[in-house]
Motif scaffolding. Sequence first.
Motif, mmCIF file in Angstrom:
data_model
loop_
_atom_site.group_PDB
_atom_site.id
_atom_site.type_symbol
_atom_site.label_atom_id
_atom_site.label_comp_id
_atom_site.label_asym_id
_atom_site.label_seq_id
_atom_site.Cartn_x
_atom_site.Cartn_y
_atom_site.Cartn_z
ATOM 1 N N ASN A 179 57.844 70.499 90.215
ATOM 2 C CA ASN A 179 56.390 70.525 90.188
ATOM 3 C C ASN A 179 55.795 69.130 90.143
ATOM 4 O O ASN A 179 54.791 68.850 90.779
ATOM 5 C CB ASN A 179 55.921 71.294 88.947
ATOM 6 C CG ASN A 179 55.241 72.566 89.358
ATOM 7 O OD1 ASN A 179 54.628 72.611 90.415
ATOM 8 N ND2 ASN A 179 55.371 73.597 88.551
ATOM 9 N N ALA A 180 56.445 68.257 89.374
ATOM 10 C CA ALA A 180 55.953 66.880 89.274
ATOM 11 C C ALA A 180 56.076 66.198 90.623
ATOM 12 O O ALA A 180 55.185 65.440 91.032
ATOM 13 C CB ALA A 180 56.733 66.129 88.205
ATOM 14 N N VAL A 181 57.172 66.457 91.322
ATOM 15 C CA VAL A 181 57.337 65.869 92.656
ATOM 16 C C VAL A 181 56.243 66.405 93.582
ATOM 17 O O VAL A 181 55.592 65.652 94.304
ATOM 18 C CB VAL A 181 58.735 66.207 93.218
ATOM 19 C CG1 VAL A 181 58.838 65.751 94.672
ATOM 20 C CG2 VAL A 181 59.812 65.561 92.381
ATOM 21 N N LEU A 182 56.030 67.721 93.511
ATOM 22 C CA LEU A 182 55.014 68.316 94.384
ATOM 23 C C LEU A 182 53.619 67.786 94.062
ATOM 24 O O LEU A 182 52.786 67.646 94.948
ATOM 25 C CB LEU A 182 55.039 69.841 94.249
ATOM 26 C CG LEU A 182 56.247 70.512 94.912
ATOM 27 C CD1 LEU A 182 56.266 71.995 94.602
ATOM 28 C CD2 LEU A 182 56.229 70.294 96.417
ATOM 29 N N ALA A 183 53.397 67.493 92.790
ATOM 30 C CA ALA A 183 52.087 66.962 92.406
ATOM 31 C C ALA A 183 51.840 65.628 93.093
ATOM 32 O O ALA A 183 50.712 65.309 93.478
ATOM 33 C CB ALA A 183 52.011 66.808 90.896
ATOM 34 N N LEU A 192 53.402 57.769 90.012
ATOM 35 C CA LEU A 192 53.304 57.901 91.462
ATOM 36 C C LEU A 192 52.182 58.860 91.851
ATOM 37 O O LEU A 192 51.455 58.632 92.817
ATOM 38 C CB LEU A 192 54.632 58.410 92.030
ATOM 39 C CG LEU A 192 55.754 57.373 92.022
ATOM 40 C CD1 LEU A 192 57.045 57.998 92.496
ATOM 41 C CD2 LEU A 192 55.392 56.183 92.901
ATOM 42 N N LYS A 193 52.056 59.922 91.063
ATOM 43 C CA LYS A 193 50.995 60.883 91.334
ATOM 44 C C LYS A 193 49.639 60.180 91.288
ATOM 45 O O LYS A 193 48.767 60.396 92.105
ATOM 46 C CB LYS A 193 51.056 61.987 90.288
ATOM 47 C CG LYS A 193 49.978 63.029 90.408
ATOM 48 C CD LYS A 193 50.108 64.041 89.289
ATOM 49 C CE LYS A 193 48.844 64.856 89.134
ATOM 50 N NZ LYS A 193 48.822 65.584 87.860
ATOM 51 N N ARG A 194 49.525 59.323 90.299
ATOM 52 C CA ARG A 194 48.273 58.595 90.142
ATOM 53 C C ARG A 194 48.106 57.578 91.264
ATOM 54 O O ARG A 194 47.029 57.404 91.824
ATOM 55 C CB ARG A 194 48.276 57.926 88.771
ATOM 56 C CG ARG A 194 47.035 57.146 88.433
ATOM 57 C CD ARG A 194 45.838 58.075 88.349
ATOM 58 N NE ARG A 194 44.629 57.314 88.109
ATOM 59 C CZ ARG A 194 43.993 56.628 89.040
ATOM 60 N NH1 ARG A 194 44.450 56.632 90.271
ATOM 61 N NH2 ARG A 194 42.896 55.943 88.741
ATOM 62 N N VAL A 195 49.207 56.896 91.620
ATOM 63 C CA VAL A 195 49.149 55.890 92.677
ATOM 64 C C VAL A 195 48.718 56.540 93.981
ATOM 65 O O VAL A 195 47.951 55.966 94.753
ATOM 66 C CB VAL A 195 50.533 55.214 92.848
ATOM 67 C CG1 VAL A 195 50.529 54.295 94.063
ATOM 68 C CG2 VAL A 195 50.893 54.430 91.610
ATOM 69 N N ALA A 196 49.177 57.778 94.180
ATOM 70 C CA ALA A 196 48.869 58.452 95.439
ATOM 71 C C ALA A 196 47.385 58.723 95.586
ATOM 72 O O ALA A 196 46.910 59.051 96.664
ATOM 73 C CB ALA A 196 49.654 59.752 95.531
ATOM 74 N N LYS A 197 46.644 58.602 94.501
ATOM 75 C CA LYS A 197 45.198 58.791 94.601
ATOM 76 C C LYS A 197 44.500 57.520 95.073
ATOM 77 O O LYS A 197 43.291 57.522 95.269
ATOM 78 C CB LYS A 197 44.628 59.182 93.242
ATOM 79 C CG LYS A 197 44.856 60.622 92.876
ATOM 80 C CD LYS A 197 44.029 60.939 91.657
ATOM 81 C CE LYS A 197 44.086 62.399 91.282
ATOM 82 N NZ LYS A 197 43.184 62.678 90.166
#
Lengths: 887, 440
Positions: free
Chosen positions: A558-562, A521-526
């Motif tokens: 932290n992962a969620v915040l990322a 998801l972190k990557r998708v958010a980019k």
Amino acid sequence: MTIADLWDQRISAFLLSPSQFLATTSTESFLAELLHELRNDKTNDQLKVTKTLLVSVLLEHPTILCPSASVGEETALELLSVFSHTPQKSIVLKCNVMLAITNVIICTSCLNTHTKTAEDWLDLLFQMIQDINDYRCGLSQQPIRATACDCLREMETCSPGLLSQKLEALYLLKQQETTVLHQSYCLLYTLGLKNAIRILTNQKDVTDLEFKSILGGNEGFAWKSNQLELTSLPINMLVQVPRLTQGLDCKDLKSIMSLLLEESYLLMPISQSALLRELVEVVAMVPGLSRTLFKSQLLRLFGTADVSLMHATLFMKDTFTDSLFTTEDENFLLKRLVGMAQHPLLRITEKLFYMECILHFPENRPISSSGEESLPVLVTPRLAAFLHPTVFNDSATMLCRLNLLCLVHLEANEGEADKGIGFLFDHIMALLKIVDNDGSREVVVTSLRALFIFLMHFSGMEELSEKLIDKLCDMYSRHSRLAPNLIGLADRIQEHPRPSLVGQVAKRLTIHNLSWHLKVLKRVAKEGQITQRNTIYLLLNVLINSNLCERGNWQVGNAVLAVYRNLLDHPSIDQVFIELADLLQYISIQYDDTDIKDHARIYYTLLTNLSWEKLTGVLAKRLDGGRAKEPAQSSSESVEATGEVRNWLEVYQGQFQTPGFGSEVTLRYNLTHAKETDPLFDKVFTICLHFEPKDSNYAKVTDIHVPCVFRDRKSPEVKVKLKPFQPYPTSLCVSAMFTTQDGRSWHSRLPDVSVSFPEIFLPLPLPPNSSRECREQVFERIWEATASGNSDKSAISLFCFKPEDKSLADLIKTHFQGYLITDQQSERSWKVLLFLPPKCHILLKITQAEDAAQVSIATDNRELLPFLNSNRWLNRCFAGVHLHRSF
Amino acid sequence: MHTHGQDRPKPYVEVRDDYARQHRSPAVELRLDGPGGRTLWPLLTVTQGALILACLPLVEAPPEPRPPLPSLASVSQGLALLSGLQDFLCGPGGKPEPDVLASRLAALPSVLLQVCPLGRPLDTPPPAGSVPAAVAPSPGGAQKQPAWKAGVHRGRAVVSVALTEKVRSMQYGKSSQQDIWDVYGMVMCKCEVEGVLPNVTVTLTLPPNGSPLQDILVHPCVTSLDASILTACSVDENDCSAFSGPYKFPFSPPLELFRLCSYTSQVPMPPILGSYQLKAEENHLKANVVLKLHESVKNSFEYCEAHIPFFNQNLMGSVEVKVSSGQLEVSKEKSLLVWVLGQKFPKSHEAALEGTVHFSGTVAGPTDPLCTGLTAYIKLYFRVADFTLSGCCVDQHSVQVYSSAKPRIVTTRELVSSEYYIWNSTGDAPVSSGAVTASH
């Protein structure tokens, strides 16, 4: 333990890490000991082995042991005397000493500066090689003579032209030698010949006489011919081959060359290939020599099974192209290469090499000459069919074949290509099927690499790419542990226009294996083109309907915040603004970890108070990462950042080569009496303080001796030198042994010494007179390296607060005076670097906005962050007892 | 070493697993820890078991942009050196005993000093155990001694020439997927002949109408070659009018055993044609195998076995299988059936196996990522003495030795199987290669 064992141990320790070893002794003394042992006259077999070992150290690390030319010369002299005193029968040792002398002379530039020792050594070597066919010294001394040839060849290589006035003598020796050593003479002569001609090409209007005099040279060594140094690259590396003037009389040279070629057969294949290369260079430089000289050797070479000979043949092809190789030859050679690239009896590395050779085949009529991989025109799908990758290949072979076949089918005409691409596609699918059954690292990585190669070549074929991406998504839904692999792949594909991969994957997310999904998801958010509604609903769902918030796991938080951090500067954030704000607020209230709450609050404040443009501006400047599609920008920055900047960082990092550099922290204490003690202890003598670190993060501390402590006198200062392996706060147990006036000895336990985190800080260890620019550049470079996220260990953090009673400038002065890199009060920004031995850095960029101050923190050792955070040390620095982490 | 990634707990490490990096080259790069994070390139490596041999060839060019590997002379020399080191350390079997390996490793520094003084390769190390017996120092004289021949042979003159041909095959039993097979051969020579540079000629001959030998590679000691010998190439169109022998190889032999030449050949049929049908029925598998020996193949085997492994299953329980010829054995590990066909196929040239295999409930057998479901294979192992598929042979009388003493000449030939698979035709066989050998 015998002397031999002792040396064994020491040499092993030295070879393991010369710098660490020399930290315990000095270079001079170690060298002196080595030479002393070598001069030891006693000879037994074991000592001979030891001596050989000692010489090998000088052979392999001459520049470490002889840091200057003068030491080099002295050492060479010593070795020369060792050589002359070593008995005749210690052949191996003698050969080793010879090589060591040569290496020392070359590496410490004794050769280039024409020292007496170098001259004597050259004379001696030349004298040794005069003993052709072992007439004088006998067969047993043959290895010495071979080594002498090798040494001379090395010296000629490093100082081209050295032998250029001795070619007639060398030629005669080569002719007369009939033992196996004629190979050595042959190589030596040919190298000398090539270099002499190369030097002559620098000269304008060479006369026949000058040209002839090369071959007839029988004089001393040519010391002044160093001008060749810069141009001694092999000719295939030069833009233009140097050539002699036309019309010189080449009759003698031609017959010499013919003879050399004829006898090349007698050389070992590797040496033969070296000889052929030299001869090719000679012919390329002398217009009067015909390329057809090589014709007689070609068939033999075309058929060879030896990789170095085949390679030399390709070098010949590259140099002479159609002046020696007809179109038929070219076609034939290429077919041989394709055949050899898949020959069942050749080794894998050789086949891989031949595939490289196909992609860099020296065509007679190349379409491009960029040096890049390109497919020779003659390699057709039919010819390359045998190189089709299979699931039975080892990974390198498979990838290599796949890449080649992709190129082939890109070039092929339509009907043929479709079929071929179809085969390759099936192959990729077969690989992915294997991944489904076997998740071992190598299988996964190899298969995804194959997929990457395929996508790179055929990204334009929408239908196939879609199918592959579907398959990947399908796989991810079954094996969520593949998340990091898929993210890595997506990052790579990102550089090319195929953005849909991550988005597709995101659709398949479920609650299981949350930590992997969060990464995806972190990557998708980019991805600017993907709306983030699904992500936000999923997270909302997860956070509200699970016990995640109560569990309060810092890492998960932290992962969620990322993910949020990337969502914050997503271009379509306004569509999900309210949901996002709700989520952040929810976390800032519900999540059971203060740090996560604080961070969520910062994000919430940023989101609700700033416009999107400002927000992205702030994020781009202050926080790590960035939008995925900005590789061009960052690379141009790094190009500009070369030159001086890199030099300073190199200077800085170079210092760490010195053993023990910046590895210690010195803490000062006063040794005083406890308040009330027996008067017997008012005067104590010969105190020995012993320290015992309580954890393994520090090296053993050496005992400290204090002559005396008197109650009524000034208490002595004690310097405790700590050498951290990991710069964490620690404490030391301290005990003391001492004597009282009555002569009795006492042992006493002293209070533990605790070492707090700030006590381990040191200023940036640069030479004292380094300029501010230098410090700033080093700071920036370390910051960049840390922020790039390339290292597993680095971390970036952000901290905001509102300074109350004192001004920010005062606070910084109080706490960071010694660590300031820049102090731009006018711009309200400061840079601070805390160095922690052995080589950790904490970097702070402090800026003051209107009503709050921001501290961006970067470190190359994320383990240090808890000490900044958990002890609230930073808070205490800036706000005293008032703790403000929100706006 | 990142590239050879010791198995770390981390499944994905960017520097190691990045997709864009070139992992298809014989040279890898080695990133160094420490200041500057420098990179060593091109690092050549050879892996054999737990042993990783590596060398770093000299790059005689500006380091950036990276020159193509083929432009560096040192790369092929490095490859040759590593191959030599591998042979020296591991010997022909490839798996030396630990103490043998240790002693060879101990000898390594002095060997390297000899073949690679000052880091410049002159020669490859002598293969382990290759030191020839009766050698005298060279007599001296006008004739130059080859560097690859440490002395001259003394004693009885013997020339042995051994021709080994190997056959590989992938048979699918499907019309949608073509069966493939290929044949390659090598001629090993050991020549104990007197003289500094004795001339020997070995001639390979094919039967009339035999298909030409292709991709011929020769040892560097071969003095000259006829152009026609090299013309046939497996990647080329088949040309029936191509040169088909006799293939003459004049050479001057080194003292040790060496591979004089190798070739590939295309034969019209595989020596044994097989079919394998495996079906799942309730809790057992039903297998049906037929092997048919081609009539042109000599029906006299040194050994012939078919191995039928079962992967991703529990261990075998009861086995009710009948064979029409030979015997059936169940391996100790209970995951493999071995069908020993023995020395001869029956007169019909055909042998069959039929029956069911049950798998007991609890203990899991070996796993394999390829062989899931009904994807399964039989692997054949066989050896036929005094026979080659290509028909290639070395006639004892065609070996010519020009030397004073008449040598004894020994020639042998054999056919050996290598990677000979028959895939279950009712399952999905892994795509081995779509386009290959479409000509068969």
